[in-house]
Design a protein around this motif. Structure first.
Motif, PDB file in Angstrom:
ATOM      1  N   LEU A 248       0.825  -1.207   0.000  1.00 44.73           N
ATOM      2  CA  LEU A 248       0.000   0.000   0.000  1.00 44.73           C
ATOM      3  C   LEU A 248       0.863   1.262   0.000  1.00 44.73           C
ATOM      4  O   LEU A 248       0.506   2.263  -0.632  1.00 44.73           O
ATOM      5  N   TYR A 249       2.001   1.211   0.697  1.00 40.26           N
ATOM      6  CA  TYR A 249       2.916   2.362   0.689  1.00 40.26           C
ATOM      7  C   TYR A 249       3.443   2.624  -0.719  1.00 40.26           C
ATOM      8  O   TYR A 249       3.454   3.764  -1.199  1.00 40.26           O
ATOM      9  N   GLY A 250       3.876   1.564  -1.390  1.00 41.20           N
ATOM     10  CA  GLY A 250       4.397   1.729  -2.742  1.00 41.20           C
ATOM     11  C   GLY A 250       3.343   2.254  -3.704  1.00 41.20           C
ATOM     12  O   GLY A 250       3.621   3.118  -4.541  1.00 41.20           O
ATOM     13  N   LEU A 251       2.122   1.738  -3.582  1.00 43.30           N
ATOM     14  CA  LEU A 251       1.038   2.214  -4.442  1.00 43.30           C
ATOM     15  C   LEU A 251       0.729   3.685  -4.166  1.00 43.30           C
ATOM     16  O   LEU A 251       0.488   4.471  -5.094  1.00 43.30           O
ATOM     17  N   ALA A 252       0.740   4.063  -2.877  1.00 44.16           N
ATOM     18  CA  ALA A 252       0.478   5.459  -2.530  1.00 44.16           C
ATOM     19  C   ALA A 252       1.564   6.382  -3.082  1.00 44.16           C
ATOM     20  O   ALA A 252       1.267   7.460  -3.618  1.00 44.16           O
ATOM     21  N   CYS A 313     -11.731  -1.308  -7.292  1.00 50.03           N
ATOM     22  CA  CYS A 313     -10.656  -0.597  -7.988  1.00 50.03           C
ATOM     23  C   CYS A 313     -11.220   0.588  -8.762  1.00 50.03           C
ATOM     24  O   CYS A 313     -10.709   1.710  -8.673  1.00 50.03           O
ATOM     25  N   GLY A 314     -12.263   0.340  -9.543  1.00 55.22           N
ATOM     26  CA  GLY A 314     -12.827   1.408 -10.350  1.00 55.22           C
ATOM     27  C   GLY A 314     -13.619   2.417  -9.556  1.00 55.22           C
ATOM     28  O   GLY A 314     -13.476   3.633  -9.750  1.00 55.22           O
ATOM     29  N   TYR A 315     -14.441   1.931  -8.609  1.00 53.89           N
ATOM     30  CA  TYR A 315     -15.341   2.841  -7.898  1.00 53.89           C
ATOM     31  C   TYR A 315     -14.598   3.697  -6.873  1.00 53.89           C
ATOM     32  O   TYR A 315     -14.668   4.926  -6.898  1.00 53.89           O
ATOM     33  N   PHE A 316     -13.873   3.049  -5.946  1.00 55.24           N
ATOM     34  CA  PHE A 316     -13.183   3.821  -4.912  1.00 55.24           C
ATOM     35  C   PHE A 316     -12.008   4.597  -5.492  1.00 55.24           C
ATOM     36  O   PHE A 316     -11.651   5.660  -4.991  1.00 55.24           O
ATOM     37  N   GLY A 317     -11.387   4.052  -6.548  1.00 52.25           N
ATOM     38  CA  GLY A 317     -10.322   4.805  -7.199  1.00 52.25           C
ATOM     39  C   GLY A 317     -10.824   6.106  -7.796  1.00 52.25           C
ATOM     40  O   GLY A 317     -10.126   7.126  -7.783  1.00 52.25           O
ATOM     41  N   SER A 318     -12.066   6.097  -8.302  1.00 55.12           N
ATOM     42  CA  SER A 318     -12.616   7.298  -8.936  1.00 55.12           C
ATOM     43  C   SER A 318     -13.043   8.357  -7.936  1.00 55.12           C
ATOM     44  O   SER A 318     -13.311   9.504  -8.326  1.00 55.12           O
ATOM     45  N   MET A 319     -13.110   8.018  -6.637  1.00 59.02           N
ATOM     46  CA  MET A 319     -13.599   8.991  -5.656  1.00 59.02           C
ATOM     47  C   MET A 319     -12.676  10.186  -5.504  1.00 59.02           C
ATOM     48  O   MET A 319     -13.099  11.251  -5.055  1.00 59.02           O
ATOM     49  N   LEU A 320     -11.401  10.031  -5.867  1.00 60.99           N
ATOM     50  CA  LEU A 320     -10.495  11.185  -5.782  1.00 60.99           C
ATOM     51  C   LEU A 320     -10.696  12.152  -6.940  1.00 60.99           C
ATOM     52  O   LEU A 320     -10.267  13.307  -6.887  1.00 60.99           O
ATOM     53  N   THR A 446      -6.981   3.674  -6.583  1.00 64.74           N
ATOM     54  CA  THR A 446      -6.579   5.062  -6.348  1.00 64.74           C
ATOM     55  C   THR A 446      -5.235   5.361  -6.983  1.00 64.74           C
ATOM     56  O   THR A 446      -5.053   6.394  -7.636  1.00 64.74           O
ATOM     57  N   ALA A 447      -4.274   4.439  -6.794  1.00 61.49           N
ATOM     58  CA  ALA A 447      -2.945   4.649  -7.366  1.00 61.49           C
ATOM     59  C   ALA A 447      -2.990   4.631  -8.891  1.00 61.49           C
ATOM     60  O   ALA A 447      -2.384   5.488  -9.556  1.00 61.49           O
ATOM     61  N   LEU A 448      -3.706   3.672  -9.461  1.00 70.31           N
ATOM     62  CA  LEU A 448      -3.780   3.562 -10.918  1.00 70.31           C
ATOM     63  C   LEU A 448      -4.401   4.807 -11.549  1.00 70.31           C
ATOM     64  O   LEU A 448      -3.874   5.372 -12.523  1.00 70.31           O
ATOM     65  N   LEU A 449      -5.521   5.264 -10.998  1.00 68.50           N
ATOM     66  CA  LEU A 449      -6.186   6.438 -11.576  1.00 68.50           C
ATOM     67  C   LEU A 449      -5.420   7.730 -11.285  1.00 68.50           C
ATOM     68  O   LEU A 449      -5.472   8.675 -12.082  1.00 68.50           O
ATOM     69  N   SER A 450      -4.696   7.773 -10.161  1.00 67.14           N
ATOM     70  CA  SER A 450      -3.858   8.950  -9.881  1.00 67.14           C
ATOM     71  C   SER A 450      -2.753   9.077 -10.915  1.00 67.14           C
ATOM     72  O   SER A 450      -2.474  10.176 -11.427  1.00 67.14           O
ATOM     73  N   VAL A 451      -2.105   7.958 -11.217  1.00 65.89           N
ATOM     74  CA  VAL A 451      -1.035   7.977 -12.217  1.00 65.89           C
ATOM     75  C   VAL A 451      -1.598   8.341 -13.585  1.00 65.89           C
ATOM     76  O   VAL A 451      -0.999   9.128 -14.334  1.00 65.89           O
ATOM     77  N   THR A 452      -2.756   7.787 -13.926  1.00 63.85           N
ATOM     78  CA  THR A 452      -3.382   8.103 -15.205  1.00 63.85           C
ATOM     79  C   THR A 452      -3.684   9.590 -15.327  1.00 63.85           C
ATOM     80  O   THR A 452      -3.408  10.225 -16.363  1.00 63.85           O
ATOM     81  N   THR A 465     -10.378  10.737 -19.832  1.00 65.29           N
ATOM     82  CA  THR A 465      -9.618   9.494 -19.994  1.00 65.29           C
ATOM     83  C   THR A 465      -9.595   8.689 -18.706  1.00 65.29           C
ATOM     84  O   THR A 465      -9.768   7.461 -18.708  1.00 65.29           O
ATOM     85  N   THR A 466      -9.385   9.367 -17.591  1.00 61.60           N
ATOM     86  CA  THR A 466      -9.281   8.666 -16.306  1.00 61.60           C
ATOM     87  C   THR A 466     -10.611   8.053 -15.901  1.00 61.60           C
ATOM     88  O   THR A 466     -10.674   6.909 -15.441  1.00 61.60           O
ATOM     89  N   TYR A 467     -11.693   8.797 -16.071  1.00 61.87           N
ATOM     90  CA  TYR A 467     -13.014   8.237 -15.780  1.00 61.87           C
ATOM     91  C   TYR A 467     -13.333   7.059 -16.717  1.00 61.87           C
ATOM     92  O   TYR A 467     -13.992   6.093 -16.313  1.00 61.87           O
ATOM     93  N   ALA A 468     -12.878   7.121 -17.966  1.00 65.75           N
ATOM     94  CA  ALA A 468     -13.126   6.029 -18.906  1.00 65.75           C
ATOM     95  C   ALA A 468     -12.422   4.744 -18.454  1.00 65.75           C
ATOM     96  O   ALA A 468     -12.976   3.642 -18.585  1.00 65.75           O
ATOM     97  N   ILE A 469     -11.214   4.880 -17.914  1.00 67.05           N
ATOM     98  CA  ILE A 469     -10.505   3.697 -17.401  1.00 67.05           C
ATOM     99  C   ILE A 469     -11.238   3.122 -16.195  1.00 67.05           C
ATOM    100  O   ILE A 469     -11.347   1.898 -16.031  1.00 67.05           O
ATOM    101  N   ALA A 470     -11.766   3.993 -15.334  1.00 71.02           N
ATOM    102  CA  ALA A 470     -12.556   3.515 -14.199  1.00 71.02           C
ATOM    103  C   ALA A 470     -13.791   2.753 -14.682  1.00 71.02           C
ATOM    104  O   ALA A 470     -14.165   1.719 -14.129  1.00 71.02           O
ATOM    105  N   ALA A 471     -14.429   3.260 -15.735  1.00 69.09           N
ATOM    106  CA  ALA A 471     -15.588   2.565 -16.298  1.00 69.09           C
ATOM    107  C   ALA A 471     -15.203   1.194 -16.838  1.00 69.09           C
ATOM    108  O   ALA A 471     -15.957   0.220 -16.709  1.00 69.09           O
TER     109      ALA A 471
END
Length: 489
Positions: A248-252, A313-320, A446-452, A465-471
């Motif tokens: 989790l540290y590395g992903l953050a 991954c998609g839902y909570f990642g998109s909350m940011l 969260t990490a994946l969509l942040s990087v995107t 683009t980022t929302y599309a990846i979450a979808a």
């Protein structure tokens, strides 16, 4: 008729914590634990809900106050953000030990200890004198918060009759309504009208109420046989807890820096993954593993876990993305961004109450797949709205509400379906696995969509683009959901 799953193996395959059946249940003539009374179930669920509300409120309140904390301690925002990260890392590190703690000390004692530790951490955080002390005390809070969710869920799951499990899980979803809606508003009001200390002190009266109710209403359960108390799998703990924390540290760090290839993100991510993989291998061969991964041999539980992983991954990642879109993309205030996000949060909670009860009466596969499809549609519509810098706010909010309808139809119903037919003695391991899965899924997303978003830029095109990846992540959840049962419970 309710069918019985094929056994995953001999009874001895369960971990010591799983073999402990406390007084939350009775035993029938076959030696299997029988459901507790409806009154006990209501009392247990009520106590767990109060504790969960405190934990969820704390996370959402602190996130709102990070800028004010940075000013109060004269520390960079990147440093103060570790007040949130330390909580998450401590939470991930202690969750694996929850099953053993319940077997060794009993569920009630473990839950009381978690409430005490969380309340103590809140008091210490309010007394912090520097950024370093605040981060340390937030870690203390995380140790308590990490036990609240799996222990509370295990107590409720063990006490509930399978036919009522959906309704009970709906009640456990109530904090999801309160937290995302009330947390940002309450946190902003406390910081603006009082002082930053009150974002932690507000936990104390709630914690006192939760402790009183838990001591009075929870039935004492035996911590296990004194002749053969459960043993702690120390090698497994030394693999899984640091492994999860490093992962989790590395992903953050990767999410913050916008890349996973930087050494400060890549090395801890790889080390954490290696430790978790080593634990998984050990768990399948050890006599008394810290966590019984043989549960994943059950087809329904495995399908539920994978479905939740992709969906979270998609839902909570998109909350940011929402707050960043309104503040950086549209120039709105933090308060306005919080209010615009409230309708989606309310929708998730309200739909969850309905769907979690319906999953007791309808085909779980059809309900959950329909929810995934609606959630993916809402996320795609949100991507379309985010791609325009002049889109009316109500259109964006409407799309996010559609997404919230899908989320409410998926999360708790999937947890209910995954664990409904498991042997009652294995509910402790199931709740622990579900808790770990939620943390990993949300952190990866969260990490994946942040990087995107970092690579695409905080422009309309970047947000689209980022929302599309979450979808896309939500859509992929349709595949494992096809393995969920079609029969009614």
């Amino acid at each position: 008729m309710r069918t019985t799953r094929e056994p995953d193996g001999p009874a001895s395959a369960a971990t010591p914590a799983d073999r402990v059946i406390g007084a939350d249940t009775t035993t029938d003539t076959t030696g299997s634990p029988a459901p507790a009374s409806a009154a006990l179930l209501r009392r247990t669920a009520g106590v767990v809900i109060v504790g969960s509300v405190m934990s969820v409120l704390d996370m959402t309140i602190v996130n709102v106050a990070l800028h004010r904390l940075s000013e109060a301690f004269h520390a960079p925002l990147a440093t103060i953000q570790w007040a949130a990260s330390a909580y998450t890392l401590a939470l991930a590190a202690v969750i694996p030990a929850s099953a053993w703690a319940m077997g060794r000390f009993g569920a009630k004692r473990t839950y009381l200890g978690a409430l005490t530790l969380f309340s103590l951490g809140s008091l210490l955080a309010a007394c912090a004198w520097s950024a370093g002390s605040l981060i340390a005390f937030r870690a203390v809070q995380g140790l308590g918060g990490g036990l609240l969710m799996p222990v509370g869920m295990a107590m409720v799951m063990r006490a509930a009759d399978p036919a009522r499990l959906g309704r009970v899980m709906a009640l456990l979803g109530l904090p999801i309504i309160v937290g995302p809606v009330a947390g940002p508003v309450l946190g902003g009001w406390l910081v603006d009208s009082a002082s930053w200390q009150w974002i932690f002190l507000v936990n104390l009266p709630v914690g006192a109420v939760a402790l009183f109710l838990a001591a009075k209403l929870l039935r004492s359960d035996a911590p296990g046989s004194s002749a053969s108390p459960p043993r702690l799998d120390v090698p497994g703990l030394l693999m899984l807890s640091p492994g999860l924390a490093l992962l989790l540290y590395g992903l953050a760090r990767g999410g913050e820096g916008g890349t996973f290839t930087a050494p400060d993100a890549l090395l801890p991510t790889l080390a954490g993954t290696a430790l978790v993989a080593a634990f998984a291998r050990r768990s399948l061969t050890a006599r008394e593993p810290l966590l019984d991964l043989k549960l994943l041999r059950d087809r329904t539980f495995r399908a539920g876990i994978v479905t939740l992983t992709l969906f979270t991954c998609g839902y909570f990642g998109s909350m940011l993305l929402g707050p960043m879109y309104w503040q950086q993309g549209r120039g709105m205030t933090a308060t306005a961004a919080g209010l615009l996000g409230a309708p989606a949060g309310l929708t998730v909670g309200l739909v969850m109450q309905i769907a979690s009860r319906r999953v007791d009466k309808v085909s779980p596969r059809r309900l959950i797949r329909a929810g995934i499809a609606v959630g993916a549609l809402g996320m795609a519509l949100t991507a379309l709205q985010a791609g325009s810098a002049e889109a009316a706010p109500w259109r964006f909010v409407t799309a996010s509400v559609v997404m919230g309808i899908g989320a409410g139809m998926v999360m708790m119903p999937t947890m209910t379906t995954a664990s409904r037919d498991l042997p009652r003695a294995r509910m402790t391991a199931a709740s622990t696995l579900l808790s770990i899965n939620s943390q990993i899924g949300a952190s990866v997303g969260t990490a994946l969509l942040s990087v995107t978003l970092t690579e695409a830029g905080t422009t309309p095109t970047g947000f689209r683009t980022t929302y599309a990846i979450a979808a896309l992540l939500l859509t992929l959840a349709l595949l494992p959901a096809s393995q969920l049962p079609t029969r009614r419970p």
